[in-house]
Design a protein around this motif. Structure first.
Motif, PDB file in Angstrom:
ATOM      1  N   ARG A 106      15.404  -6.822  -6.926  1.00  5.86           N
ATOM      2  CA  ARG A 106      16.413  -5.381  -6.879  1.00  5.86           C
ATOM      3  C   ARG A 106      17.584  -5.524  -7.659  1.00  5.86           C
ATOM      4  NH1 ARG A 106      16.624  -5.891  -0.200  1.00  5.86           N
ATOM      5  NH2 ARG A 106      14.477  -5.095   0.292  1.00  5.86           N
ATOM      6  N   VAL A 107      18.352  -6.524  -8.014  1.00  6.41           N
ATOM      7  CA  VAL A 107      19.084  -6.343  -8.938  1.00  6.41           C
ATOM      8  C   VAL A 107      18.594  -6.003 -10.663  1.00  6.41           C
ATOM      9  CG1 VAL A 107      20.872  -7.950 -10.347  1.00  6.41           C
ATOM     10  CG2 VAL A 107      20.591  -8.117  -7.717  1.00  6.41           C
ATOM     11  N   VAL A 135      15.893  -4.373 -10.856  1.00 10.23           N
ATOM     12  CA  VAL A 135      15.544  -2.657 -10.914  1.00 10.23           C
ATOM     13  C   VAL A 135      16.766  -1.878 -11.339  1.00 10.23           C
ATOM     14  CG1 VAL A 135      14.932  -0.676  -9.396  1.00 10.23           C
ATOM     15  CG2 VAL A 135      13.756  -3.050  -9.284  1.00 10.23           C
ATOM     16  N   VAL A 136      17.965  -2.296 -10.652  1.00 11.38           N
ATOM     17  CA  VAL A 136      19.156  -1.563 -11.021  1.00 11.38           C
ATOM     18  C   VAL A 136      19.576  -1.623 -12.414  1.00 11.38           C
ATOM     19  CG1 VAL A 136      21.611  -1.231 -10.345  1.00 11.38           C
ATOM     20  CG2 VAL A 136      19.845  -1.594  -8.575  1.00 11.38           C
ATOM     21  N   PHE A 137      19.601  -2.907 -12.745  1.00 15.20           N
ATOM     22  CA  PHE A 137      19.868  -3.092 -14.134  1.00 15.20           C
ATOM     23  C   PHE A 137      19.105  -2.307 -15.311  1.00 15.20           C
ATOM     24  CE2 PHE A 137      20.143  -5.826 -18.305  1.00 15.20           C
ATOM     25  CZ  PHE A 137      21.341  -5.766 -18.386  1.00 15.20           C
ATOM     26  N   LEU A 183      17.295   0.078 -14.722  1.00 12.66           N
ATOM     27  CA  LEU A 183      17.438   1.649 -14.738  1.00 12.66           C
ATOM     28  C   LEU A 183      18.775   1.893 -15.378  1.00 12.66           C
ATOM     29  CD1 LEU A 183      16.137   2.663 -11.233  1.00 12.66           C
ATOM     30  CD2 LEU A 183      14.930   2.780 -13.328  1.00 12.66           C
ATOM     31  N   LEU A 184      19.740   1.276 -15.117  1.00 10.85           N
ATOM     32  CA  LEU A 184      20.988   1.513 -15.868  1.00 10.85           C
ATOM     33  C   LEU A 184      20.756   1.379 -17.239  1.00 10.85           C
ATOM     34  CD1 LEU A 184      23.689  -0.194 -13.639  1.00 10.85           C
ATOM     35  CD2 LEU A 184      23.420   2.394 -13.977  1.00 10.85           C
ATOM     36  N   VAL A 193       9.012  -1.557 -12.996  1.00 11.39           N
ATOM     37  CA  VAL A 193      10.388  -1.119 -13.105  1.00 11.39           C
ATOM     38  C   VAL A 193      10.643  -0.804 -14.838  1.00 11.39           C
ATOM     39  CG1 VAL A 193      11.604  -3.276 -13.644  1.00 11.39           C
ATOM     40  CG2 VAL A 193      12.800  -1.371 -12.402  1.00 11.39           C
ATOM     41  N   GLY A 217      11.636   2.806 -16.021  1.00 14.01           N
ATOM     42  CA  GLY A 217      12.705   2.906 -17.088  1.00 14.01           C
ATOM     43  C   GLY A 217      12.143   3.736 -18.196  1.00 14.01           C
TER      44      GLY A 217
END
Length: 342
Positions: free
Chosen positions: A19-20, A22-24, A26-27, A155, A159
């Motif tokens: 999950r971390v 995924v967030v990274f 996408l950012l 992911v 992106g």
């Protein structure tokens, strides 16, 4: 039934990490998109006039640059209006296309995720529990590998999708310049990058005994290997231009990455089936692989560094080889008493 529950646990153990990730990712895609769009608009405000174009063309010719070869001012203006120039529509990839979708971090993420998953299971004692339980190691390894791989690929593709949609939102659609062939190239690059780098990370994380050694050999080993490969490719193409180019060269790299990934997967699965935690105090869980690591280091580090010492290739190679051999001797000496005690 017990094995099914174990495999479910294997898949759920790394949810927070993924999950971390995924967030990274996408950012990272959002930041990369913003930078590329900003660069595009800056370029639109700095279009050369005819006199500047002719001057730049002469300078390029003088310095043996081929960017302006046989290009008229009208063609230059048309290219400037596009984010991806029209001549690239038939290409699966180019330096500019890959640079707009992939950064250095994009290559590091699959490597680090592979290392992280392996190090978490090793450091937490999860591997020890599996090895002593009698469950089939290969099935556990396959479940963990494919769960991480598919999550990563999904992911990374997401992106890239965000980046593509962002281009069409921020730039007039007619000037984006992406073709179906370009998009296919982005898809294949995602598959190749994730497969190759994630497999390397998984392999390193599987055979090294601690997160520290995984990180040291994983990051430095990959960096030296990439540097040596880049230097070899550059020198080969410069001295003896390869016959493959364009899409054929792209497919050659893609096939090579996939073949290495497949071989790496089965080799790592076999190693996972044979490692012993009795060597947990050593650098490697399979000490015999020390010689493989040393041969790899001798092959890539001196060549990758090049003439780093006083710009003298012979001196640089000699010092690099001596340093590697000294490290190998230290490594052998460090683990020798442990073997005697065993």
């Amino acid at each position: 039934m017990g094995e099914d529950r174990l495999l479910k646990l294997v898949r759920s153990r790394h949810k927070v990490l993924l999950r971390v990730m995924v967030v990274f990712v996408l950012l990272l895609a959002a930041v990369n998109l913003e930078q590329n769009v900003q660069d595009y608009h800056i370029n639109q405000n700095h279009v050369m006039d005819l006199a500047q174009f002719e001057e730049s063309k002469q300078m390029a010719k003088k310095n043996h640059y081929t960017f302006y070869d046989n290009k008229s001012y009208e063609e230059y203006r048309e290219d400037q209006r596009h984010l991806f120039i029209p001549k690239q529509k038939g290409q699966l990839s180019s330096d500019f296309i890959s640079g707009n979708f992939f950064t250095v971090v994009s290559y590091l993420i699959p490597l680090l995720i592979g290392l992280a998953i392996a190090s978490i299971d090793q450091a937490s004692g999860f591997n020890a529990a599996i090895f002593s339980s009698g469950f089939r190691r290969r099935r556990v390894f396959a479940t963990r590998y494919w769960y991480g791989f598919l999550s990563l690929l999904g992911v990374m593709m997401l992106g890239s999708g965000i980046t593509i949609i962002g281009y069409y939102v921020a730039i007039p659609a007619m000037y984006v310049g992406l073709s179906g062939m370009n998009l296919l190239g982005v898809l294949l690059m995602n598959i190749a990058v994730v497969s190759f780098m994630y497999t390397i990370g998984t392999a390193i994380g599987t055979i090294f005994a601690s997160p520290f050694w995984m990180g040291v050999f994983g990051l430095f080993g990959t960096w030296f290997g990439a540097t040596a490969a880049d230097r070899l490719i550059y020198s080969t193409m410069r001295s003896n231009p390869v016959r493959l180019s364009g899409n054929n060269l792209f497919f050659a790299y893609f096939i090579a990455a996939m073949v290495i990934s497949i071989i790496g997967y089965f080799a790592t699965r076999w190693l996972f089936d044979h490692i012993s935690l009795e060597n947990a105090g050593n650098v490697l869980l399979l000490p015999k692989l020390r010689w493989v690591v040393m041969i790899y280091a001798l092959a890539v580090i001196p060549y990758g560094l090049g003439p780093w010492l006083l710009n003298n290739e012979l001196l640089s190679y000699t010092v690099s080889i001596i340093a590697i051999l000294a490290l190998g001797f230290w490594w052998w000496y460090r683990e020798r008493p442990q073997k005697k005690l065993a």
